[in-house]
Design a protein around this motif. Structure first.
Motif, PDB file in Angstrom:
ATOM      1  N   GLU A  42       0.831  -1.210   0.000  1.00 31.51           N
ATOM      2  CA  GLU A  42       0.000   0.000   0.000  1.00 31.51           C
ATOM      3  C   GLU A  42       0.865   1.259   0.000  1.00 31.51           C
ATOM      4  N   LEU A  43       1.868   1.287   0.869  1.00 33.16           N
ATOM      5  CA  LEU A  43       2.696   2.479   0.994  1.00 33.16           C
ATOM      6  C   LEU A  43       3.537   2.720  -0.259  1.00 33.16           C
ATOM      7  N   SER A  44       4.107   1.653  -0.807  1.00 37.15           N
ATOM      8  CA  SER A  44       4.929   1.812  -2.009  1.00 37.15           C
ATOM      9  C   SER A  44       4.083   2.235  -3.200  1.00 37.15           C
ATOM     10  N   GLY A  45       2.840   1.722  -3.284  1.00 34.68           N
ATOM     11  CA  GLY A  45       1.955   2.095  -4.383  1.00 34.68           C
ATOM     12  C   GLY A  45       1.449   3.519  -4.260  1.00 34.68           C
ATOM     13  N   GLU A  46       1.081   3.926  -3.044  1.00 32.27           N
ATOM     14  CA  GLU A  46       0.527   5.264  -2.818  1.00 32.27           C
ATOM     15  C   GLU A  46       1.553   6.352  -3.117  1.00 32.27           C
ATOM     16  N   TYR A  47       2.816   6.117  -2.777  1.00 33.70           N
ATOM     17  CA  TYR A  47       3.838   7.161  -2.913  1.00 33.70           C
ATOM     18  C   TYR A  47       4.886   6.847  -3.983  1.00 33.70           C
ATOM     19  N   ASP A  48       4.587   5.867  -4.794  1.00 32.08           N
ATOM     20  CA  ASP A  48       5.494   5.503  -5.897  1.00 32.08           C
ATOM     21  C   ASP A  48       6.916   5.243  -5.383  1.00 32.08           C
ATOM     22  N   LEU A  49       6.994   4.390  -4.360  1.00 30.38           N
ATOM     23  CA  LEU A  49       8.274   4.051  -3.739  1.00 30.38           C
ATOM     24  C   LEU A  49       8.631   2.601  -4.055  1.00 30.38           C
ATOM     25  N   ALA A  50       9.916   2.331  -4.118  1.00 30.13           N
ATOM     26  CA  ALA A  50      10.348   0.945  -4.296  1.00 30.13           C
ATOM     27  C   ALA A  50      10.009   0.140  -3.046  1.00 30.13           C
ATOM     28  N   ARG A  51       9.583  -1.117  -3.219  1.00 28.05           N
ATOM     29  CA  ARG A  51       9.262  -1.960  -2.058  1.00 28.05           C
ATOM     30  C   ARG A  51      10.465  -2.085  -1.127  1.00 28.05           C
ATOM     31  N   ASP A  52      11.667  -2.166  -1.704  1.00 28.76           N
ATOM     32  CA  ASP A  52      12.869  -2.289  -0.878  1.00 28.76           C
ATOM     33  C   ASP A  52      13.028  -1.080   0.049  1.00 28.76           C
ATOM     34  N   THR A  53      12.652   0.115  -0.437  1.00 25.90           N
ATOM     35  CA  THR A  53      12.764   1.339   0.368  1.00 25.90           C
ATOM     36  C   THR A  53      11.838   1.266   1.581  1.00 25.90           C
ATOM     37  N   VAL A  54      10.584   0.846   1.341  1.00 29.17           N
ATOM     38  CA  VAL A  54       9.613   0.745   2.445  1.00 29.17           C
ATOM     39  C   VAL A  54      10.024  -0.363   3.416  1.00 29.17           C
ATOM     40  N   GLU A  55      10.467  -1.490   2.875  1.00 25.60           N
ATOM     41  CA  GLU A  55      10.902  -2.595   3.730  1.00 25.60           C
ATOM     42  C   GLU A  55      12.062  -2.175   4.633  1.00 25.60           C
ATOM     43  N   LYS A  56      12.999  -1.422   4.083  1.00 26.97           N
ATOM     44  CA  LYS A  56      14.147  -0.962   4.855  1.00 26.97           C
ATOM     45  C   LYS A  56      13.698  -0.012   5.971  1.00 26.97           C
ATOM     46  N   ALA A  57      12.743   0.870   5.660  1.00 22.76           N
ATOM     47  CA  ALA A  57      12.224   1.792   6.663  1.00 22.76           C
ATOM     48  C   ALA A  57      11.501   1.034   7.778  1.00 22.76           C
ATOM     49  N   ARG A  59      11.906  -2.036   8.659  1.00 23.25           N
ATOM     50  CA  ARG A  59      12.879  -2.825   9.414  1.00 23.25           C
ATOM     51  C   ARG A  59      13.571  -1.954  10.478  1.00 23.25           C
ATOM     52  N   GLU A  60      13.932  -0.731  10.080  1.00 25.99           N
ATOM     53  CA  GLU A  60      14.580   0.170  11.050  1.00 25.99           C
ATOM     54  C   GLU A  60      13.609   0.560  12.166  1.00 25.99           C
ATOM     55  N   LEU A  61      12.360   0.840  11.814  1.00 23.02           N
ATOM     56  CA  LEU A  61      11.356   1.188  12.818  1.00 23.02           C
ATOM     57  C   LEU A  61      11.142   0.039  13.810  1.00 23.02           C
ATOM     58  N   ARG A  62      11.142  -1.177  13.298  1.00 21.33           N
ATOM     59  CA  ARG A  62      10.981  -2.332  14.171  1.00 21.33           C
ATOM     60  C   ARG A  62      12.200  -2.490  15.080  1.00 21.33           C
ATOM     61  N   GLU A  63      13.390  -2.318  14.521  1.00 23.03           N
ATOM     62  CA  GLU A  63      14.616  -2.436  15.321  1.00 23.03           C
ATOM     63  C   GLU A  63      14.695  -1.366  16.410  1.00 23.03           C
ATOM     64  N   ARG A  64      14.142  -0.188  16.118  1.00 14.56           N
ATOM     65  CA  ARG A  64      14.178   0.903  17.095  1.00 14.56           C
ATOM     66  C   ARG A  64      12.990   0.863  18.050  1.00 14.56           C
ATOM     67  N   GLY A  65      12.129  -0.124  17.874  1.00 10.41           N
ATOM     68  CA  GLY A  65      11.029  -0.320  18.818  1.00 10.41           C
ATOM     69  C   GLY A  65       9.796   0.499  18.582  1.00 10.41           C
ATOM     70  N   PHE A  66       9.635   1.072  17.372  1.00  6.69           N
ATOM     71  CA  PHE A  66       8.473   1.913  17.098  1.00  6.69           C
ATOM     72  C   PHE A  66       7.334   1.149  16.431  1.00  6.69           C
ATOM     73  N   LEU A  67       7.595  -0.045  15.941  1.00 10.22           N
ATOM     74  CA  LEU A  67       6.497  -0.845  15.396  1.00 10.22           C
ATOM     75  C   LEU A  67       6.781  -2.328  15.643  1.00 10.22           C
ATOM     76  N   THR A  68       5.711  -3.063  15.574  1.00  8.94           N
ATOM     77  CA  THR A  68       5.816  -4.525  15.709  1.00  8.94           C
ATOM     78  C   THR A  68       5.018  -5.145  14.578  1.00  8.94           C
ATOM     79  N   SER A  69       5.366  -6.362  14.194  1.00  5.28           N
ATOM     80  CA  SER A  69       4.646  -7.029  13.103  1.00  5.28           C
ATOM     81  C   SER A  69       3.994  -8.297  13.631  1.00  5.28           C
TER      82      SER A  69
END
Length: 336
Positions: A42-57, A59-69
């Motif tokens: 959804e995020l990559s489609g809405e903002y025309d971003l590469a999936r790898d870019t969103v995945e990397k973001a 991943r960092e948010l999860r590592e820093r404790g701001f989101l969980t999956s």
């Protein structure tokens, strides 16, 4: 759909911008603990971003404790427990009066908010820089929109319009030309000075001449001059507006309205060097109460600075979207 804060011209990598956007909105309380985030698709489609870019973001948010999956369900906000409002307070300058507003504002907010203070020094370009680097990082932007007299209104209006209407609070000055309704606490400089002088009309009867000492180099609102001249015209007073008191030659029957404290001191010295009686042959009215003016027994016309700070805090805490005129009053003493 979540609104991502991306700046195409920013040299920061896109994944870092995504990380900062999410963290800012989590800290501001826009994204609540447990809120579901958009999927990578959804995020990559809405903002025309590469999936790898969103995945990397993510991943960092999860590592820093701001989101969980959660497997098969998606990504969820994991807030850090700080629910305080974040407020940016932007003053035109720092003075003893501004400090009264600041401390009253802080006290009224209590432990419900954290406040950062910035000063734009009447400079519209500096104001723009402050706002552009702060957008998305605060719940509220409380702005004192005083600028140099040479600044065009369009310059600061375009900056104010960058701030979402629901996050902007105006302080000390109303701007009817702003193309949306925003709350605020304001002075009506024209009517305030006129009303204050009207309240002193009886004391002013003995003074056929009135002179305002209004420095042209300090960016005072033009409405102060206008309100003073209107009062003098309606009351048949000889009127003058001067830049400073340095070269002033005292004439009996003159009442002075003094804005700056240095000019007040100069006038008092001049009176004491003559046989004129202050409050009889010479009158003085000063702007804004200070201990010095109380000590010198000066009549004062002043806004209630502490009330301004308290009211601004109240508008935020109670989520009121109204404009409030700040109290303006007179303190009668022996200088008139």
């Amino acid at each position: 759909m979540y609104k991502l804060q991306l700046k195409p011209a920013d040299k920061m990598p896109k994944y870092k911008q995504i990380v900062q956007s999410f963290i800012a909105d989590i800290e501001r309380g826009v994204l609540k603990d447990g809120a579901q985030l958009p999927t990578i698709t959804e995020l990559s489609g809405e903002y025309d971003l590469a999936r790898d870019t969103v995945e990397k973001a993510y991943r960092e948010l999860r590592e820093r404790g701001f989101l969980t999956s959660v497997q098969g369900k998606g990504y969820y906000v994991q807030a850090h427990g700080d629910t305080k409002l974040k407020i940016l307070l932007v003053f035109n300058k720092l003075s003893s009066y501004k400090k009264l507003i600041y401390y009253a504002f802080i006290e009224a907010l209590g432990d419900q908010a954290t406040v950062d203070l910035q000063i734009h020094h009447y400079n519209a370009h500096l104001f723009q820089e402050i706002i552009e680097r702060s957008l998305g990082k605060y719940n509220y932007y409380v702005v004192m929109p005083h600028f140099t007299l040479a600044t065009s209104q369009e310059e600061y209006l375009k900056v104010l319009e960058l701030i979402p209407a629901e996050e902007l609070v105006l302080l000390d000055k109303d701007i009817p030309e702003l193309n949306r309704q925003v709350p605020g606490v304001f002075q009506d400089f024209n009517r305030d000075i006129g009303g204050a002088l009207d309240a002193l009309a009886k004391e002013l009867e003995r003074y056929p001449r009135m002179t305002m000492i209004l420095p042209s180099d300090d960016n005072y609102p033009v409405e102060i001059d206008r309100g003073f001249r209107q009062f003098c015209r309606y009351n048949d007073k000889q009127v003058a507006v001067k830049d400073n008191a340095t070269d002033e030659v005292l004439t009996p029957g003159t009442a002075y309205v003094v804005v700056r404290e240095t000019d007040l001191v100069e006038l008092v010295k001049k009176v004491r060097q003559t046989s004129y009686l202050l409050g009889r042959e010479i009158g003085i009215i000063t702007f804004n109460e200070t201990p010095l003016k109380e000590l010198l027994n000066m009549t004062v016309i002043t806004t209630d600075f502490e009330q301004m700070g308290r009211t601004a805090a109240q508008l935020i805490l109670e989520k009121k979207r109204i404009k409030v005129k700040n109290p303006f009053y007179t303190i009668r003493r022996g200088s008139l």
